[in-house]
Design a protein around this motif. Sequence first.
Motif, mmCIF file in Angstrom:
data_model
loop_
_atom_site.group_PDB
_atom_site.id
_atom_site.type_symbol
_atom_site.label_atom_id
_atom_site.label_comp_id
_atom_site.label_asym_id
_atom_site.label_seq_id
_atom_site.Cartn_x
_atom_site.Cartn_y
_atom_site.Cartn_z
ATOM 1 N N ALA A 1 76.158 29.944 49.692
ATOM 2 C CA ALA A 1 75.582 29.588 48.397
ATOM 3 C C ALA A 1 75.383 30.851 47.572
ATOM 4 O O ALA A 1 74.773 31.815 48.042
ATOM 5 N N VAL A 2 75.924 30.859 46.358
ATOM 6 C CA VAL A 2 75.702 31.959 45.419
ATOM 7 C C VAL A 2 74.730 31.436 44.373
ATOM 8 O O VAL A 2 75.052 30.518 43.615
ATOM 9 N N SER A 3 73.525 32.005 44.343
ATOM 10 C CA SER A 3 72.426 31.372 43.621
ATOM 11 C C SER A 3 71.676 32.368 42.744
ATOM 12 O O SER A 3 71.673 33.579 43.000
ATOM 13 N N SER A 4 71.045 31.828 41.714
ATOM 14 C CA SER A 4 70.093 32.581 40.896
ATOM 15 C C SER A 4 69.076 31.589 40.362
ATOM 16 O O SER A 4 69.350 30.397 40.263
ATOM 17 N N CYS A 5 67.896 32.078 40.028
ATOM 18 C CA CYS A 5 66.845 31.191 39.530
ATOM 19 C C CYS A 5 66.809 31.139 38.013
ATOM 20 O O CYS A 5 65.983 30.434 37.444
ATOM 21 N N LYS A 6 67.662 31.891 37.361
ATOM 22 C CA LYS A 6 67.751 31.827 35.906
ATOM 23 C C LYS A 6 69.203 32.028 35.512
ATOM 24 O O LYS A 6 69.990 32.655 36.238
ATOM 25 N N GLY A 7 69.562 31.488 34.360
ATOM 26 C CA GLY A 7 70.934 31.601 33.902
ATOM 27 C C GLY A 7 71.201 32.922 33.201
ATOM 28 O O GLY A 7 70.282 33.660 32.839
ATOM 29 N N GLY A 8 72.481 33.228 33.027
ATOM 30 C CA GLY A 8 72.867 34.407 32.268
ATOM 31 C C GLY A 8 72.817 35.716 33.014
ATOM 32 O O GLY A 8 72.855 36.784 32.391
ATOM 33 N N VAL A 9 72.726 35.683 34.343
ATOM 34 C CA VAL A 9 72.647 36.929 35.107
ATOM 35 C C VAL A 9 73.979 37.285 35.768
ATOM 36 O O VAL A 9 74.066 38.268 36.500
ATOM 37 N N GLY A 10 75.026 36.488 35.540
ATOM 38 C CA GLY A 10 76.334 36.800 36.105
ATOM 39 C C GLY A 10 76.590 36.155 37.448
ATOM 40 O O GLY A 10 77.402 36.653 38.234
ATOM 41 N N LYS A 11 75.934 35.029 37.706
ATOM 42 C CA LYS A 11 76.095 34.349 39.000
ATOM 43 C C LYS A 11 77.526 33.842 39.199
ATOM 44 O O LYS A 11 78.130 34.059 40.262
ATOM 45 N N SER A 12 78.067 33.167 38.196
ATOM 46 C CA SER A 12 79.424 32.625 38.325
ATOM 47 C C SER A 12 80.453 33.745 38.431
ATOM 48 O O SER A 12 81.428 33.641 39.183
ATOM 49 N N THR A 13 80.246 34.820 37.684
ATOM 50 C CA THR A 13 81.138 35.978 37.783
ATOM 51 C C THR A 13 81.128 36.535 39.200
ATOM 52 O O THR A 13 82.170 36.874 39.765
ATOM 53 N N THR A 14 79.942 36.609 39.787
ATOM 54 C CA THR A 14 79.826 37.105 41.157
ATOM 55 C C THR A 14 80.515 36.169 42.140
ATOM 56 O O THR A 14 81.249 36.615 43.031
ATOM 57 N N ALA A 15 80.290 34.860 41.996
ATOM 58 C CA ALA A 15 80.883 33.891 42.920
ATOM 59 C C ALA A 15 82.404 33.962 42.886
ATOM 60 O O ALA A 15 83.070 33.970 43.935
ATOM 61 N N VAL A 16 82.978 34.020 41.693
ATOM 62 C CA VAL A 16 84.435 34.034 41.555
ATOM 63 C C VAL A 16 85.025 35.312 42.143
ATOM 64 O O VAL A 16 85.985 35.278 42.929
ATOM 65 N N ASN A 17 84.471 36.454 41.785
ATOM 66 C CA ASN A 17 85.038 37.715 42.263
ATOM 67 C C ASN A 17 84.797 37.919 43.753
ATOM 68 O O ASN A 17 85.637 38.506 44.444
ATOM 69 N N LEU A 18 83.668 37.426 44.262
ATOM 70 C CA LEU A 18 83.429 37.490 45.703
ATOM 71 C C LEU A 18 84.457 36.642 46.447
ATOM 72 O O LEU A 18 84.985 37.051 47.492
ATOM 73 N N ALA A 19 84.766 35.468 45.910
ATOM 74 C CA ALA A 19 85.745 34.589 46.553
ATOM 75 C C ALA A 19 87.117 35.256 46.626
ATOM 76 O O ALA A 19 87.781 35.237 47.676
ATOM 77 N N PHE A 20 87.558 35.854 45.542
ATOM 78 C CA PHE A 20 88.879 36.476 45.543
ATOM 79 C C PHE A 20 88.889 37.776 46.345
ATOM 80 O O PHE A 20 89.933 38.163 46.879
ATOM 81 N N ALA A 21 87.743 38.447 46.444
ATOM 82 C CA ALA A 21 87.663 39.626 47.312
ATOM 83 C C ALA A 21 87.786 39.216 48.778
ATOM 84 O O ALA A 21 88.458 39.890 49.571
ATOM 85 N N LEU A 22 87.152 38.107 49.162
ATOM 86 C CA LEU A 22 87.290 37.596 50.527
ATOM 87 C C LEU A 22 88.728 37.171 50.804
ATOM 88 O O LEU A 22 89.270 37.429 51.883
ATOM 89 N N GLN A 23 89.347 36.528 49.818
ATOM 90 C CA GLN A 23 90.728 36.072 50.004
ATOM 91 C C GLN A 23 91.685 37.251 50.172
ATOM 92 O O GLN A 23 92.622 37.195 50.970
ATOM 93 N N SER A 24 91.436 38.345 49.461
ATOM 94 C CA SER A 24 92.312 39.513 49.568
ATOM 95 C C SER A 24 92.210 40.183 50.931
ATOM 96 O O SER A 24 93.112 40.925 51.327
#
Length: 573
Positions: free
Chosen positions: A177-200
């Motif tokens: 789970a990639v989570s944050s308690c408030k919006g606008g902190v870059g959560k989705s950016t982190t989730a996407v780039n973490l996923a592609f870093a794991l895939q690489s």
Amino acid sequence: MQPLLLPALVAAASLGSLQAFLQAPLAAAPAHKSVVASHARPLRDHVSQRHHHKALRRAARWSQLRASESSGSEGAKLRREQVLDALKVIIDPDLGQDIVTLGFIKELAIDAAGAVSFCVELTTPACPVKELFKTQCQTAVEALPWVASTAVTMTAQPVSENKQLPTGLSRVQNIIAVSSCKGGVGKSTTAVNLAFALQSSGARVGILDADIYGPSLPTMVRPDKDVVEFVGNEIKPLEARGVKLMSYGYVNEGAAIMRGPMVVQLLQQFVTLTSWGDLDYLLIDMPPGTGDIQLTLCQNLNITAAVIVTTPQRLSFADVVKGIDMFDAVNIPSIAVVENMAYYNEVDVDALADAAARLVGSSGAMPADAEQLQALVRSAAAAATTQRQVFGRGHSKRLADMWGMTNVVRMPLHADVAAAGDAGVPFVVAHADGEHAALYRELAESVVREVAKIRYGRAARPHVAYDEARHLITIDAGAAAAAAATVEPAALRRACRCAACVEELTGRPLLDPASVPAGVRPLGFAPIGNYAVSVDWSDGHKSLYPYASFVEGYQGRRRRLAEATAELEVAAA
């Protein structure tokens, strides 16, 4: 007659080592250890005691091999044992045991010519030390005197099916789970780039965008084929560069105008009806907050761990605490914190000019061509760059002090990160050699290590079953208890703490224990996340029991941390 090895030993001693002796042909090895000892005795004044005994042990092993050549099975067995003994010096840094004890060595084969081959089956294909393991294995085995060649194949454990989970998730090994308690902190950016870093790094990865009201995945990742397909009754996830994707935004481009219960139901369908197939990691981009949707996901999914995303502001730290507390409440460990917008790199113009002047002065001449000028400017800019912490110094120390959390990745501000996301290409793909990409790979390595510790370094959740013959519920807590425990079904049924059995505000019991028949029995058990089990009873009731409430020795993460902290304080005192 056995040839004497005294000349070889004398020559080796004159060189200050036994290298020449250790490289002597197998045919020249004596049949008994005593023969070697008798010839080596006059040389003790020339050779160190440590090297002397090492030579004796090596010669003894050679003698055993020579003596066992007449018995092929004995010789093969001895060589196999020597290879495994050599590999036992290689320790997994995360699990703290050698790779032989952990069962990583598979398909070990040794032929008559001394060629050794085997597989190293790791816990995950994304293991950050797999190349180091391969080198260490080759070095350790090739140190054996009879080994002619070594072939090491790095593999990973095959995907196992968990039949307790819905069909779509049954072959997903780890859910993050990639989570944050408030919006606008870059959560989705982190989730996407973490996923592609794991895939690489070699892992099979999927991303689920769980934010129904504001899905980000369709904008941040452009799929290879922008068409949602169905396979039977299941949804086939979209793909981009080998990463599987699913989001409400791929299905419906309009706004999600619906109330909370409808959102929860829709999200459950997305999670359970998506045919994810074989995945090493499924990353869930959680909606911000700690409400119904977040708790439903935590309770219904076997979430392995959580990554918390925040910014360095003091206000954001309060949200980090809330997020960690929420995951602690359902016994999901928070394994890393990402501080986005931690700083930006600023080049001081005056410092740049001074650095350039110093570089020109040291060389004694201006650059002769454009390439030399570019190199000069880059060197000067690197010397004149400073980190500006716009939102404060961050909370790495407080996180380490409060929770023992050391995996804190501080991401600098960079315009290309937002540009890559808007273009539908993750930053780690578009700028694989950049500073940000290296930090995302560092985060991916931390996630892989921590997940391995959770899955293989400590006991899994307790296994609860019903023994119909004895009319008892058995509880196997693994390492948390010395032996499997038992409890009478009626006693556990009477201990139910649901809203129908206990008044929520006052804690007053509503269930009359006498109303529960002694013959009540469980009809089925269903694990709820990592922290509880749901029980369907024969009297028609359904209960939810946290493991800590009825499994002796079972501890939630917070309690384990508190006890560890107390032990450290006692030791320090």
